[in-house]
Design a protein around this motif. Structure first.
Motif, PDB file in Angstrom:
ATOM      1  N   PHE A 265      31.264  38.422  42.464  1.00 15.84           N
ATOM      2  CA  PHE A 265      31.094  38.508  41.014  1.00 15.84           C
ATOM      3  C   PHE A 265      31.899  37.512  40.196  1.00 15.84           C
ATOM      4  N   PHE A 266      33.202  37.388  40.468  1.00 17.45           N
ATOM      5  CA  PHE A 266      34.065  36.652  39.544  1.00 17.45           C
ATOM      6  C   PHE A 266      33.625  35.223  39.308  1.00 17.45           C
ATOM      7  N   ARG A 267      32.953  34.627  40.270  1.00 13.05           N
ATOM      8  CA  ARG A 267      32.622  33.221  40.112  1.00 13.05           C
ATOM      9  C   ARG A 267      31.344  33.020  39.311  1.00 13.05           C
ATOM     10  N   SER A 268      30.642  34.090  38.999  1.00 10.73           N
ATOM     11  CA  SER A 268      29.387  33.928  38.266  1.00 10.73           C
ATOM     12  C   SER A 268      29.482  34.386  36.816  1.00 10.73           C
ATOM     13  N   HIS A 269      30.059  35.555  36.562  1.00 11.57           N
ATOM     14  CA  HIS A 269      30.156  36.119  35.212  1.00 11.57           C
ATOM     15  C   HIS A 269      28.784  36.141  34.540  1.00 11.57           C
ATOM     16  N   THR A 270      27.770  36.515  35.287  1.00  8.88           N
ATOM     17  CA  THR A 270      26.409  36.577  34.767  1.00  8.88           C
ATOM     18  C   THR A 270      25.865  37.977  34.957  1.00  8.88           C
ATOM     19  N   LEU A 271      24.710  38.228  34.348  1.00  6.01           N
ATOM     20  CA  LEU A 271      24.068  39.523  34.509  1.00  6.01           C
ATOM     21  C   LEU A 271      23.724  39.764  35.976  1.00  6.01           C
ATOM     22  N   GLY A 272      23.232  38.742  36.652  1.00  7.56           N
ATOM     23  CA  GLY A 272      22.920  38.879  38.073  1.00  7.56           C
ATOM     24  C   GLY A 272      24.153  39.225  38.892  1.00  7.56           C
ATOM     25  N   GLY A 273      25.298  38.600  38.546  1.00  7.85           N
ATOM     26  CA  GLY A 273      26.541  38.918  39.238  1.00  7.85           C
ATOM     27  C   GLY A 273      26.967  40.356  38.995  1.00  7.85           C
ATOM     28  N   ALA A 274      26.765  40.853  37.769  1.00  8.09           N
ATOM     29  CA  ALA A 274      27.120  42.234  37.452  1.00  8.09           C
ATOM     30  C   ALA A 274      26.262  43.213  38.245  1.00  8.09           C
ATOM     31  N   ILE A 275      24.972  42.919  38.351  1.00 10.18           N
ATOM     32  CA  ILE A 275      24.075  43.791  39.114  1.00 10.18           C
ATOM     33  C   ILE A 275      24.453  43.789  40.589  1.00 10.18           C
ATOM     34  N   THR A 276      24.765  42.602  41.123  1.00 10.20           N
ATOM     35  CA  THR A 276      25.190  42.505  42.519  1.00 10.20           C
ATOM     36  C   THR A 276      26.468  43.294  42.753  1.00 10.20           C
ATOM     37  N   MET A 277      27.412  43.185  41.809  1.00 11.71           N
ATOM     38  CA  MET A 277      28.669  43.907  41.930  1.00 11.71           C
ATOM     39  C   MET A 277      28.430  45.421  41.952  1.00 11.71           C
ATOM     40  N   MET A 278      27.599  45.918  41.047  1.00  9.02           N
ATOM     41  CA  MET A 278      27.350  47.360  40.993  1.00  9.02           C
ATOM     42  C   MET A 278      26.638  47.847  42.247  1.00  9.02           C
ATOM     43  N   ALA A 279      25.717  47.040  42.764  1.00  6.03           N
ATOM     44  CA  ALA A 279      25.026  47.411  43.995  1.00  6.03           C
ATOM     45  C   ALA A 279      26.008  47.456  45.171  1.00  6.03           C
ATOM     46  N   ALA A 280      26.925  46.485  45.223  1.00  7.43           N
ATOM     47  CA  ALA A 280      27.929  46.470  46.299  1.00  7.43           C
ATOM     48  C   ALA A 280      28.851  47.675  46.201  1.00  7.43           C
ATOM     49  N   LEU A 281      29.273  48.026  44.990  1.00  3.87           N
ATOM     50  CA  LEU A 281      30.118  49.203  44.809  1.00  3.87           C
ATOM     51  C   LEU A 281      29.383  50.466  45.243  1.00  3.87           C
ATOM     52  N   ALA A 282      28.087  50.525  44.954  1.00  2.40           N
ATOM     53  CA  ALA A 282      27.292  51.685  45.361  1.00  2.40           C
ATOM     54  C   ALA A 282      27.250  51.815  46.874  1.00  2.40           C
ATOM     55  N   VAL A 283      27.065  50.676  47.574  1.00  2.00           N
ATOM     56  CA  VAL A 283      27.020  50.708  49.036  1.00  2.00           C
ATOM     57  C   VAL A 283      28.353  51.204  49.598  1.00  2.00           C
ATOM     58  N   VAL A 284      29.464  50.658  49.086  1.00  2.00           N
ATOM     59  CA  VAL A 284      30.786  51.074  49.570  1.00  2.00           C
ATOM     60  C   VAL A 284      31.005  52.563  49.308  1.00  2.00           C
ATOM     61  N   ALA A 285      30.607  53.026  48.127  1.00  2.00           N
ATOM     62  CA  ALA A 285      30.804  54.436  47.781  1.00  2.00           C
ATOM     63  C   ALA A 285      30.001  55.347  48.703  1.00  2.00           C
ATOM     64  N   LEU A 286      28.771  54.982  48.998  1.00  2.00           N
ATOM     65  CA  LEU A 286      27.948  55.823  49.866  1.00  2.00           C
ATOM     66  C   LEU A 286      28.466  55.813  51.304  1.00  2.00           C
ATOM     67  N   VAL A 287      28.984  54.661  51.754  1.00  2.00           N
ATOM     68  CA  VAL A 287      29.615  54.615  53.080  1.00  2.00           C
ATOM     69  C   VAL A 287      30.861  55.502  53.105  1.00  2.00           C
TER      70      VAL A 287
END
Length: 490
Positions: free
Chosen positions: A443-465
């Motif tokens: 995320f930090f290197r993009s600061h874009t909407l796409g980066g935010a969506i990727t970040m939230m999806a990654a957090l979701a995966v970690v949380a479900l694991v």
């Protein structure tokens, strides 16, 4: 006659209540002092981020000096936790805690009156080491101060305050900078620790009565050197990843840190085999609940630290929120977390670790919903529609975080629980550094909407694991069952 009987019963009940209060009040006042110290130490992890722009302008700090103001504290804190815990065993928890509170408060004053960036960096390193001295004693102090049946409540409150302080840091920093009390500007984020530290010291000095333990061992200097070097390499390498990405130098440092850490573990096993006191007792990890719980703690703190930092950047740099609106959203999340923390005290007693797993699953589901929502609306967020999921995500975090430590420690006896006083904060710090390093890539290197969506999806995966992994903990690892077992065996 009946009236006399009722009065006698009321008198006996009142007397029993007074005895209970008199017996436990000193312990709760000690607990208050520990909570104040933890609150102060946790706030200083994040509060400086808000003050960094004005601090940089006031001291004309270079880019490298700015980074050291933040990372110097974290590095010193992480690298001295295990050593501070062992010193607490040798010199006494009371002496070590009080000395560390004084040192932390004095270092905060030093930070607040610093006249140059280099001086501030040195003061922050001292502050971080002193913070480790406080944190490394806290769990052992709480274990010694309260009976086993109080541990679930005590650790729940302890975890809740620590988590809330981390979230409050940026908000409090922004408020202090905005109010500019006494014209102190950025210096106020450090000077605010003076009255807080004084209160923690006064309570601990008056009510903390732990004597020096009957330990005749000596500090493992070789282990101290190896643990400090290993953690320094690991945490510094991960901090470099945040700034430079996964390039050659930080990767090599990371590998070196892993190698030195293995040497440290081998040294500890050899020392224990020879009958000498090691820096940490590795046999603690034979307990399945503690072993799995340590991995959960590391992963959770990595995920949560990444979430707090990334959420702030997403709201301000991607969604266009003001700092005030960002603070309101995080306050809503914190309120949800508080509700989850209170609910967990009741729910875990009935359903055990399934409540923790459900909390992480709820948080992960909210992250999935947030990612899908941002993708469908192209970043257009309606506050009222988002308020519910934000609070629900906080509620899930509260369910998981607050009861995690009591559950993972429930299979240990009091002696081995005290040994975790330095291990758990160290695991948390490694998780924090790892979470931010991985977040950099996503995320930090993009600061874009796409980066935010990727970040939230990654957090979701970690949380479900995490939710699934939590179910692997022993089903008997519940605070109440452990208390009953100890009571039955005593």
């Amino acid at each position: 006659m009946a009236e006399n009987t009722d009065q006698a019963l009321a008198t006996r009940v009142a007397g029993a209540v007074r005895e209970l209060v008199a017996a436990e009040l000193p312990a709760w006042l000690v607990f208050a002092g520990c909570l104040i110290a933890v609150f102060m130490q946790m706030i200083d992890v994040t509060i400086v981020n808000t003050a960094l722009p004005t601090l940089t302008a006031g001291l004309r700090a270079s880019r490298s000096a700015q980074l050291l103001v933040i990372s110097g504290y974290s590095l010193a804190f992480a690298c001295t936790l295990l050593i501070a815990a062992r010193l607490g065993e040798l010199a006494g928890r009371r002496v070590m805690f009080l000395t560390s509170v004084v040192a932390f408060t004095g270092a905060s004053l030093w930070c607040g009156v610093s006249t140059g960036a280099g001086e501030l960096v040195v003061a922050r390193v001292v502050q971080g080491a002193a913070g480790a001295g406080m944190a490394a004693q806290t769990i052992a102090i709480l274990i010694a101060s309260f009976p086993r049946e109080r541990h679930p409540l005590v650790f729940a409150l302890y975890g809740g305050v620590a988590g809330f302080a981390g979230m409050l840091g940026p908000v409090l920093g922004g408020a202090l900078i905005t109010l500019d009390i006494g014209g102190w500007g950025w210096r106020s984020v450090f000077l605010i620790n003076l009255p807080i530290g004084a209160a923690a010291f006064a309570l601990a000095w008056r009510y903390l009565r732990l004597g020096r333990p009957p330990s005749h061992g000596r500090l493992d200097l070789g282990g101290a050197a190896l643990s400090g070097a290993g953690l320094l390499l690991l945490v510094y390498a991960l901090a470099q990843v945040q700034q430079r990405g996964w390039c050659r130098q930080p990767v090599l440092l990371l590998l070196a840190g892993v190698a030195v850490s293995f040497l440290f573990l081998a040294h500890q096993l050899r020392r224990a085999g020879r009958g000498r006191a090691p820096l940490i007792r590795l046999d603690i990890f034979r307990d399945k609940g503690f072993r799995i719980g340590s991995a959960l703690v590391c992963a959770f703190f990595g995920m949560f630290t990444a979430f707090v930092f990334a959420a702030s950047i997403t709201m301000q740099d991607v969604l266009g929120y003001t700092p005030w609106h960002t603070a309101m959203v995080m306050t809503l999340f914190a309120l949800g977390a508080g509700g989850g923390a209170l609910a967990s005290l009741i729910l875990v007693r009935r359903w055990g670790i399934r409540v923790l797993a459900a909390g992480m699953a709820l948080y992960g589901g909210c992250m999935v919903a947030g990612a899908v929502y941002l993708w469908l609306t192209s970043g257009a967020v309606y506050a009222l529609l988002a308020a519910g999921p934000v609070a629900a995500a906080g509620f899930g975090v509260g369910l998981f975080q607050v009861q995690l430590q009591p559950v993972m420690l429930s299979g240990l006896d009091a002696g081995r629980m005290a040994e975790t006083s330095g291990i758990l904060p160290t695991v948390e710090q490694v998780g924090n550094a790892l979470g931010l390093a991985v977040l950099t890539t996503l995320f930090f290197r993009s600061h874009t909407l796409g980066g935010a969506i990727t970040m939230m999806a990654a957090l979701a995966v970690v949380a479900l694991v995490l939710a699934g992994s939590t179910l692997a903990m022993p089903r008997t690892s519940s605070p109440d069952s452990a208390a009953a077992n100890v009571g039955a065996g005593s």
